[in-house]
Design a protein around this motif. Structure first.
Motif, PDB file in Angstrom:
ATOM      1  N   SER A  91       0.832  -1.199   0.000  1.00 29.13           N
ATOM      2  CA  SER A  91       0.000   0.000   0.000  1.00 29.13           C
ATOM      3  C   SER A  91       0.869   1.252   0.000  1.00 29.13           C
ATOM      4  N   GLY A  92       0.226   2.400  -0.262  1.00 28.10           N
ATOM      5  CA  GLY A  92       0.959   3.655  -0.250  1.00 28.10           C
ATOM      6  C   GLY A  92       1.524   3.985   1.118  1.00 28.10           C
ATOM      7  N   SER A  93       0.776   3.681   2.175  1.00 26.81           N
ATOM      8  CA  SER A  93       1.252   3.954   3.531  1.00 26.81           C
ATOM      9  C   SER A  93       2.457   3.081   3.875  1.00 26.81           C
ATOM     10  N   GLU A  94       2.436   1.835   3.403  1.00 26.65           N
ATOM     11  CA  GLU A  94       3.582   0.959   3.651  1.00 26.65           C
ATOM     12  C   GLU A  94       4.807   1.451   2.888  1.00 26.65           C
ATOM     13  N   LEU A  95       4.586   1.962   1.685  1.00 24.31           N
ATOM     14  CA  LEU A  95       5.698   2.524   0.915  1.00 24.31           C
ATOM     15  C   LEU A  95       6.336   3.686   1.662  1.00 24.31           C
ATOM     16  N   MET A  96       5.502   4.601   2.188  1.00 23.85           N
ATOM     17  CA  MET A  96       6.027   5.748   2.919  1.00 23.85           C
ATOM     18  C   MET A  96       6.763   5.316   4.183  1.00 23.85           C
ATOM     19  N   LEU A  97       6.254   4.264   4.834  1.00 27.46           N
ATOM     20  CA  LEU A  97       6.935   3.748   6.023  1.00 27.46           C
ATOM     21  C   LEU A  97       8.332   3.255   5.663  1.00 27.46           C
ATOM     22  N   ARG A  98       8.422   2.555   4.547  1.00 28.29           N
ATOM     23  CA  ARG A  98       9.725   2.052   4.119  1.00 28.29           C
ATOM     24  C   ARG A  98      10.671   3.191   3.746  1.00 28.29           C
ATOM     25  N   VAL A  99      10.154   4.153   2.976  1.00 30.38           N
ATOM     26  CA  VAL A  99      10.995   5.234   2.456  1.00 30.38           C
ATOM     27  C   VAL A  99      11.452   6.185   3.561  1.00 30.38           C
ATOM     28  N   LEU A 100      10.566   6.499   4.495  1.00 29.36           N
ATOM     29  CA  LEU A 100      10.851   7.524   5.492  1.00 29.36           C
ATOM     30  C   LEU A 100      11.333   6.997   6.839  1.00 29.36           C
ATOM     31  N   VAL A 101      11.120   5.686   7.101  1.00 25.59           N
ATOM     32  CA  VAL A 101      11.506   5.150   8.412  1.00 25.59           C
ATOM     33  C   VAL A 101      12.410   3.920   8.283  1.00 25.59           C
ATOM     34  N   LEU A 102      11.901   2.877   7.622  1.00 26.56           N
ATOM     35  CA  LEU A 102      12.641   1.618   7.596  1.00 26.56           C
ATOM     36  C   LEU A 102      13.981   1.735   6.878  1.00 26.56           C
ATOM     37  N   VAL A 103      13.990   2.398   5.725  1.00 34.98           N
ATOM     38  CA  VAL A 103      15.253   2.539   4.988  1.00 34.98           C
ATOM     39  C   VAL A 103      16.234   3.455   5.711  1.00 34.98           C
ATOM     40  N   PRO A 104      15.839   4.694   6.090  1.00 31.97           N
ATOM     41  CA  PRO A 104      16.820   5.567   6.728  1.00 31.97           C
ATOM     42  C   PRO A 104      17.320   5.082   8.084  1.00 31.97           C
ATOM     43  N   VAL A 213      10.265   3.445  -4.524  1.00 32.52           N
ATOM     44  CA  VAL A 213       9.269   4.302  -5.144  1.00 32.52           C
ATOM     45  C   VAL A 213       9.079   3.931  -6.605  1.00 32.52           C
ATOM     46  N   ALA A 214      10.198   3.760  -7.335  1.00 31.94           N
ATOM     47  CA  ALA A 214      10.106   3.416  -8.753  1.00 31.94           C
ATOM     48  C   ALA A 214       9.422   2.056  -8.945  1.00 31.94           C
ATOM     49  N   GLY A 215       9.819   1.076  -8.148  1.00 31.17           N
ATOM     50  CA  GLY A 215       9.216  -0.243  -8.266  1.00 31.17           C
ATOM     51  C   GLY A 215       7.740  -0.244  -7.933  1.00 31.17           C
ATOM     52  N   PHE A 216       7.369   0.559  -6.948  1.00 31.38           N
ATOM     53  CA  PHE A 216       5.954   0.644  -6.542  1.00 31.38           C
ATOM     54  C   PHE A 216       5.111   1.270  -7.654  1.00 31.38           C
ATOM     55  N   LEU A 217       5.621   2.322  -8.264  1.00 35.37           N
ATOM     56  CA  LEU A 217       4.866   3.021  -9.303  1.00 35.37           C
ATOM     57  C   LEU A 217       4.776   2.207 -10.594  1.00 35.37           C
ATOM     58  N   LEU A 218       5.738   1.331 -10.838  1.00 34.82           N
ATOM     59  CA  LEU A 218       5.774   0.573 -12.091  1.00 34.82           C
ATOM     60  C   LEU A 218       5.255  -0.851 -11.944  1.00 34.82           C
ATOM     61  N   ARG A 219       4.734  -1.213 -10.782  1.00 35.10           N
ATOM     62  CA  ARG A 219       4.299  -2.598 -10.571  1.00 35.10           C
ATOM     63  C   ARG A 219       3.110  -2.934 -11.481  1.00 35.10           C
TER      64      ARG A 219
END
Length: 219
Positions: A91-104, A213-219
């Motif tokens: 989901s979009g919320s899971e993507l943001m969690l990964r990008v803004l919290v899990l990855v950094p 982000v790229a993978g999510f948008l192109l899935r």
């Protein structure tokens, strides 16, 4: 080394909140090891005088990665490289969690402090930049053995090359380790040239987070 081995095993088994807490604890513990060994903030790439320069490097690198990913996503020949079955159902919320919290926090913070901060700084102080880069990069590659075990089946582009057999999975893991070791050399060079840990942190975050982000948008 003992801290890194234990952290690698724990963070591979447990993710989510526990993984984040582990990443923060390990980062603090490693900085404590650096101080116990007589290291300084400059040895870790965290000297106050270099942070502004490191931040500028990081912003430029993030922009470059974003531009490369954009071109790669738009070109039909390279678009398939972003396909990843792990994005199915995300989901979009899971993507943001990964990008803004899990990855950094769960990836960039602990790995950069460990390999380009504490390890690089301590080895560089005693043996010089070449030794520091070699040791740091080799161990950085080995750090990715466990996360790479199922890479061949997760990414269709790699499945095409290595197949979905156990041997193919092992070869894909070896390739991933070699690739991350080579990336470690680049990260170390950024750390050396900028004098700041923020430069490799910026590139590391961009490669991982913008890839999501790229993978999510192109899935």
């Amino acid at each position: 080394m003992a801290v890194l081995v234990a952290a690698n095993l724990v963070m591979h088994v447990w993710s989510g909140l526990f993984g984040l807490v582990t990443a923060v604890v390990v980062s603090v513990l490693l900085l404590g090891v650096l101080r116990w060994a007589g290291g300084t903030r400059a040895d870790a790439g965290l000297a106050p005088g270099t942070l502004a320069r490191g931040a500028r490097w990081a912003l430029v690198l993030i922009g470059l990665v974003g531009a490369v990913y954009l071109v790669g996503a738009l070109l039909p020949a390279t678009r398939t490289l972003f396909e990843d079955r792990r994005y199915d159902g995300m989901s979009g919320s899971e993507l943001m969690l990964r990008v803004l919290v899990l990855v950094p926090v769960g990836t960039v913070l602990v790995e950069e402090i460990a390999f380009r901060g504490v390890l690089y700084g301590l080895v560089c102080r005693d043996r010089g930049a070449v030794w520091a880069t070699t040791v740091s990069s080799l161990l950085f590659g080995l750090w990715h053995v466990l996360p790479s075990l199922h890479l061949a089946t997760a990414k269709p582009a790699l499945t095409t090359v290595f197949g979905d057999s156990e041997l193919g999975g092992a070869l894909a893991a070896v390739a991933a380790v070699l690739f991350t070791a080579a990336a470690g050399v680049l990260f170390c060079e950024l750390r050396r040239r900028s004098g700041s840990l923020l430069a490799p942190m910026g590139l590391h975050w961009a490669v991982n987070a913008l890839g999501y982000v790229a993978g999510f948008l192109l899935r």
